[in-house]
Design an enzyme around this catalytic site. Structure first.
Site, short mmCIF file in Angstrom:
data_model
loop_
_atom_site.label_atom_id
_atom_site.label_comp_id
_atom_site.label_asym_id
_atom_site.label_seq_id
_atom_site.Cartn_x
_atom_site.Cartn_y
_atom_site.Cartn_z
N PHE A 228 0.86 -1.19 0.00
CA PHE A 228 0.00 0.00 0.00
C PHE A 228 0.90 1.24 0.00
CE2 PHE A 228 -1.93 -3.44 2.47
CZ PHE A 228 -3.13 -3.64 1.81
N CYS A 337 -5.78 3.30 9.68
CA CYS A 337 -6.28 4.68 9.78
C CYS A 337 -7.81 4.68 9.90
CB CYS A 337 -5.82 5.53 8.61
SG CYS A 337 -6.28 4.86 7.01
N1 SAH Z 1 1.90 4.40 2.61
C1 SAH Z 1 1.45 5.55 1.85
C2 SAH Z 1 -0.03 5.79 1.94
C3 SAH Z 1 -0.89 4.63 1.57
S1 SAH Z 1 -2.55 5.03 1.22
C4 SAH Z 1 2.24 6.77 2.28
O1 SAH Z 1 2.88 6.75 3.33
O2 SAH Z 1 2.18 7.78 1.57
C5 SAH Z 1 -3.20 3.51 0.75
C6 SAH Z 1 -2.80 3.04 -0.64
O3 SAH Z 1 -3.27 1.71 -0.78
C7 SAH Z 1 -3.39 3.82 -1.80
O4 SAH Z 1 -2.34 4.30 -2.62
C8 SAH Z 1 -4.22 2.78 -2.59
O5 SAH Z 1 -4.07 2.90 -4.00
C9 SAH Z 1 -3.61 1.48 -2.13
N2 SAH Z 1 -4.48 0.30 -2.16
C10 SAH Z 1 -5.79 0.21 -1.84
N3 SAH Z 1 -6.21 -1.07 -1.90
C11 SAH Z 1 -5.11 -1.81 -2.24
C12 SAH Z 1 -4.89 -3.20 -2.45
N4 SAH Z 1 -5.87 -4.10 -2.29
N5 SAH Z 1 -3.64 -3.60 -2.77
C13 SAH Z 1 -2.63 -2.70 -2.91
N6 SAH Z 1 -2.80 -1.38 -2.74
C14 SAH Z 1 -4.02 -0.94 -2.41
#
Ligand code: SAH
Length: 394
Positions: A228, A337
């Protein structure tokens, strides 16, 4: 001498339960606890007890479940000077935190006694969100105060958020002052980010994780998996401590941005992959891959109370798989979150994952959102981000 408000001032009368909440310091009164309101949506109202005693002034909404957001207590007025002083102290708090970045949250709504108002700073630019009818009414004044106190090159409204829809407000993304370029460069620690304030998630960066990234860096080593990853903020910050990095996100656009950010910072060890983390974690487990450091920073799985059970299952699954993929002595940085999954519930989920993964985990740090997103004692709604740093015992 305390003058009573003129009869024309908008008024809301609350129930005894509403009065108790206000006296307990909670800034929100729900619609069910408002007996009557002589006010229009967006007004600043005088809040009265069932017996007519003034309890303070509040922003009134005629749409959302949160009807009143308290600004002041007792007979204290809530004029522009109050907003000016609260904005100044919100800014002073950030300056005192000595943040090693050019981007941070300047105003965190209730956490800064400026209910439903968000202001994020990205270098010379500001991004604002007015998340209630009352905040929306105050927005021109707030923009004026921001210009007066900060002289930004541009102020952008990111009003494309669900909260505004619930308040019956428009969802425009537009410059409210100056001009705002398509990309703005900011620095977090040693890392530079190119941020799209107009379209990026949240207001462009996940500012609330800044301190957790810095904390995680102290444990990072070996092979890192950043799940993520969005634009790679964790991966970039931890990369110089690690040999190799895999950064995953389901969004192709996000993955493209990870590669751009890595190149911009001269980091050659990050492999950015577009993948669903649930599938990727399962596949890597089957392939018996090993990582020394794993970051899990998923989006809020529980956006409301009804979604909590499914969210629990989701959090448990990714944590269980990550614990299996982790080498003995390795570090797991796991986040949630979802406000609706509180710290205790998250702790229980992570514990259950460890039992199923047959992993003994030691908790090194229990962390929250960064300090520029203040958590107010007695207002649990202001505490949403949990981040546990854990070590897998050999
Ligand atoms: N770690 C990042 C913020 C993550 S926000 C930072 O510090 O900036 C969550 C992210 O998870 C988003 O970019 C979204 O596209 C991604 N996401 C959502 N569902 C997901 C999934 N099933 N597998 C992988 N990524 C996913």
């Amino acid at each position: 001498m305390s003058a009573s408000p003129p009869p024309t001032e908008p008024v809301a009368v609350v129930t005894a339960r509403g009065e108790d909440r206000i006296r307990g310091g909670h800034p929100w009164v729900y619609r069910a606890d408002v007996v009557k309101a002589r006010a229009a949506g967006g007004d600043t109202v005088v809040v009265r007890s069932p017996r007519g005693r003034p309890l303070g002034r509040a922003l009134y909404s005629d749409r959302s479940q949160i009807a009143l957001r308290m600004l002041t207590a007792g007979e204290a007025p809530a004029a522009l000077d109050l907003w000016r002083a609260r904005l100044a102290s919100a800014i002073a708090l950030r300056r005192a935190l000595d943040i090693d970045a050019t981007a941070c949250r300047l105003v965190h709504g209730e956490g800064d006694l400026l209910p439903s108002c968000i202001v994020d700073q990205y270098g010379d630019y500001l991004v604002v969100q007015a998340l209630s009818q009352g905040a929306d009414r105050m927005l021109p004044a707030l923009v004026g105060l921001l210009e007066e106190q900060l002289h930004p090159a541009g102020i952008l409204a990111r009003h494309d958020v669900k909260a505004r829809e619930l308040e019956g407000l428009d969802s425009a993304v537009q410059a409210l002052a100056g001009s705002v370029p398509p990309l703005v460069t900011v620095r977090e620690g040693r890392i530079e980010h190119e941020v799209d304030l107009w379209h990026g998630q949240k207001t462009g960066l996940f500012l609330d994780q800044r301190e957790n990234r810095a904390a995680a860096r102290a444990y990072a080593r070996g092979r890192l998996l950043d799940c993520f990853s969005y634009h790679g903020a964790f991966a970039l910050q931890l990369a110089d401590r690690c040999d190799r990095v895999v950064a995953l996100d389901v969004s192709e656009d996000a993955v493209a941005r990870i590669a751009i950010n890595a190149a911009r910072n001269g980091i050659a060890t990050i492999e950015a992959r577009a993948a669903n983390a649930f599938d990727a974690l399962r596949d890597m487990e089957r392939a018996r891959e090993r990582f020394d450091t794993i970051v899990l920073d998923p989006p809020a799985f529980a956006k409301n109370k009804a979604a909590v059970e499914r969210a629990r299952a989701g959090y448990k699954e990714i944590n269980l798989r990550a614990m299996k993929l982790l080498a003995p002595g390795g570090t797991l940085v796991t986040c949630s979150c979802s406000y609706h999954v509180d710290e205790a519930a998250f702790g229980q989920i992570v514990y259950e994952a460890s039992v199923d993964a047959r992993a003994r985990m030691a908790v090194m740090e229990k962390r929250m959102q960064a300090r520029d997103h203040p958590v107010v004692l007695g207002v649990p709604e202001t505490y949403y981000l949990k981040c546990f740093i854990m070590r897998k015992l050999a």
